[in-house]
Write an enzyme that holds these catalytic residues in place. Structure first.
Site, PDB file in Angstrom:
ATOM      1  N   LYS A   1      53.929  80.562  23.494  1.00 33.28           N
ATOM      2  CA  LYS A   1      53.396  81.811  23.993  1.00 33.28           C
ATOM      3  C   LYS A   1      53.898  81.568  25.534  1.00 33.28           C
ATOM      4  CE  LYS A   1      49.274  83.028  25.418  1.00 33.28           C
ATOM      5  NZ  LYS A   1      49.150  83.910  26.848  1.00 33.28           N
TER       6      LYS A   1
ATOM      7  N   ASP B   1      53.710  87.325  25.752  1.00 30.36           N
ATOM      8  CA  ASP B   1      52.260  87.961  26.082  1.00 30.36           C
ATOM      9  C   ASP B   1      52.282  88.896  27.337  1.00 30.36           C
ATOM     10  OD1 ASP B   1      49.608  88.398  25.937  1.00 30.36           O
ATOM     11  OD2 ASP B   1      49.064  86.450  26.571  1.00 30.36           O
TER      12      ASP B   1
ATOM     13  N   LYS C   1      51.057  92.197  27.642  1.00 33.96           N
ATOM     14  CA  LYS C   1      49.993  93.155  27.654  1.00 33.96           C
ATOM     15  C   LYS C   1      50.323  94.387  28.095  1.00 33.96           C
ATOM     16  CE  LYS C   1      46.200  89.573  27.531  1.00 33.96           C
ATOM     17  NZ  LYS C   1      47.124  88.160  27.580  1.00 33.96           N
TER      18      LYS C   1
ATOM     19  N   ASP D   1      51.034 101.772  29.466  1.00 35.36           N
ATOM     20  CA  ASP D   1      51.854 102.868  30.218  1.00 35.36           C
ATOM     21  C   ASP D   1      51.937 104.053  29.474  1.00 35.36           C
ATOM     22  OD1 ASP D   1      53.426 103.937  32.404  1.00 35.36           O
ATOM     23  OD2 ASP D   1      54.022 102.283  32.998  1.00 35.36           O
TER      24      ASP D   1
ATOM     25  N   THR E   1      38.869  89.366  26.804  1.00 30.57           N
ATOM     26  CA  THR E   1      37.819  88.427  26.272  1.00 30.57           C
ATOM     27  C   THR E   1      37.078  88.145  27.652  1.00 30.57           C
ATOM     28  OG1 THR E   1      39.442  86.666  26.158  1.00 30.57           O
ATOM     29  CG2 THR E   1      38.354  87.545  24.071  1.00 30.57           C
TER      30      THR E   1
ATOM     31  N   ARG F   1      45.543  74.529  27.693  1.00 37.15           N
ATOM     32  CA  ARG F   1      45.290  73.264  28.333  1.00 37.15           C
ATOM     33  C   ARG F   1      45.011  72.469  27.525  1.00 37.15           C
ATOM     34  NH1 ARG F   1      41.701  77.082  32.222  1.00 37.15           N
ATOM     35  NH2 ARG F   1      41.883  78.245  30.194  1.00 37.15           N
TER      36      ARG F   1
HETATM   37  O1  C5P Z   1      44.427  77.030  28.196  1.00 37.21           O
HETATM   38  P1  C5P Z   1      43.861  77.810  27.333  1.00 37.21           P
HETATM   39  O2  C5P Z   1      44.003  77.375  25.837  1.00 37.21           O
HETATM   40  O3  C5P Z   1      42.485  78.368  27.610  1.00 37.21           O
HETATM   41  O4  C5P Z   1      44.928  78.903  27.134  1.00 37.21           O
HETATM   42  C1  C5P Z   1      44.682  80.166  26.522  1.00 37.21           C
HETATM   43  C2  C5P Z   1      45.970  81.114  26.508  1.00 37.21           C
HETATM   44  O5  C5P Z   1      45.649  82.433  26.007  1.00 37.21           O
HETATM   45  C3  C5P Z   1      46.313  81.493  27.945  1.00 37.21           C
HETATM   46  O6  C5P Z   1      47.683  81.857  28.347  1.00 37.21           O
HETATM   47  C4  C5P Z   1      45.366  82.912  28.310  1.00 37.21           C
HETATM   48  O7  C5P Z   1      46.046  83.681  29.364  1.00 37.21           O
HETATM   49  C5  C5P Z   1      45.569  83.446  26.873  1.00 37.21           C
HETATM   50  N1  C5P Z   1      44.644  84.350  26.597  1.00 37.21           N
HETATM   51  C6  C5P Z   1      43.083  84.148  26.484  1.00 37.21           C
HETATM   52  N2  C5P Z   1      42.366  85.342  26.070  1.00 37.21           N
HETATM   53  C7  C5P Z   1      42.841  86.253  25.920  1.00 37.21           C
HETATM   54  C8  C5P Z   1      44.149  86.803  25.852  1.00 37.21           C
HETATM   55  C9  C5P Z   1      44.984  85.492  26.162  1.00 37.21           C
HETATM   56  O8  C5P Z   1      42.860  83.133  26.891  1.00 37.21           O
HETATM   57  N3  C5P Z   1      41.797  87.126  25.440  1.00 37.21           N
END
Ligand code: C5P
Length: 229
Positions: free
Chosen positions: A33, A61, A63, A66, A116, A209
């Site tokens: 992603k 990603d 999002k 418009d 979220t 992460r």
């Molecule tokens: O590091 P982590 O596992 O929390 O990363 C989750 C990824 O998913 C990040 O790129 C975050 O921006 C993305 N994301 C999220 N929640 C959402 C939509 C996207 O954590 N609702």
């Protein structure tokens, strides 16, 4: 063997570091992603390289939100890159326009229902109608599916509820907010384990992460894949 259920979020500052991380992960990971944060750091070039040269799948990603004509044009441009998933906000006019822009391409349009990170107070501030968050998520998912979305982004705690919606059959559910048991939550609040998310109906899990911040990212990815049902 490639397991496309795991999508690794390349949340690193630039394309060079993204490429290095992908090299470290090697065959362990087949789907990446790339988000807005990487856009000014060569994100599209990285997407292209991982897709064309390394045969990886790519989830962009962005999002997008418009007026319909602008979304359609933007998606038509992005669709030339031959990528796999693209996010837009789940408003029906946005989803319809994105599907028009992606016509004739394999690019799947995934709708964001409600971010979220938002709670009811944020929705009030944004003048979003009254109601409990899960009910609004279900309503937004239903409308996005009716508008033609190929899938939705959802918290793993919403996956089972979305999977049970009448029009969710054959639509994708992609869940970030996934944490292996015992992993640091970071800023994620409503998490589930990778196995639980898949069991509850997710087709793909997005993990950042716990993999890229690990001392051994490839081992972390393999361990998550080994735990999937
Ligand atoms: O590091 P982590 O596992 O929390 O990363 C989750 C990824 O998913 C990040 O790129 C975050 O921006 C993305 N994301 C999220 N929640 C959402 C939509 C996207 O954590 N609702």
């Amino acid at each position: 063997m490639s397991d496309y259920r795991l999508i690794v979020a390349l949340d690193v500052p630039n394309a060079l570091q993204g490429l290095q991380l992908a090299e470290t992960l090697g065959d362990a990971v087949s789907f990446y992603k790339i988000g807005l944060g990487m856009l000014t750091g060569g994100g599209l070039a990285l997407a292209n390289e991982l897709k064309q040269d390394q045969g990886k799948r790519i989830f962009l990603d962005m999002k997008l939100f418009d007026i319909g004509a602008t979304v359609e044009n933007a998606v038509r441009g992005l669709a030339q890159y031959d990528l796999d998933f693209l996010t837009v906000h789940g408003d029906p006019h946005v989803v319809r326009a994105a599907k028009e822009g992606a016509a004739g391409k394999d690019l799947k349009i995934l709708a964001v229902t409600i971010l979220t990170s938002l709670d009811r107070a944020d929705l009030d501030a944004g003048l979003i109608k009254p109601g409990d968050l899960p009910d609004l998520v279900a309503e937004r998912a239903t409308l996005a599916f009716e508008a033609g979305a190929d899938g939705v982004i959802a918290s793993p705690q919403e996956a089972a509820m979305i999977r049970a919606l009448p029009n969710s059959a054959s639509r994708l559910i992609v869940t970030p907010g996934v944490r292996p048991a015992g992993a640091a939550l970071g800023d994620q609040k409503r998490v589930a384990t990778p196995a639980q998310a898949i069991t509850d109906g997710a087709d793909h899990i997005v993990v950042g992460r716990p993999i890229w911040a690990s001392d051994d990212p490839a081992a972390a990815a393999r361990s998550i894949l080994n735990d999937l049902p």
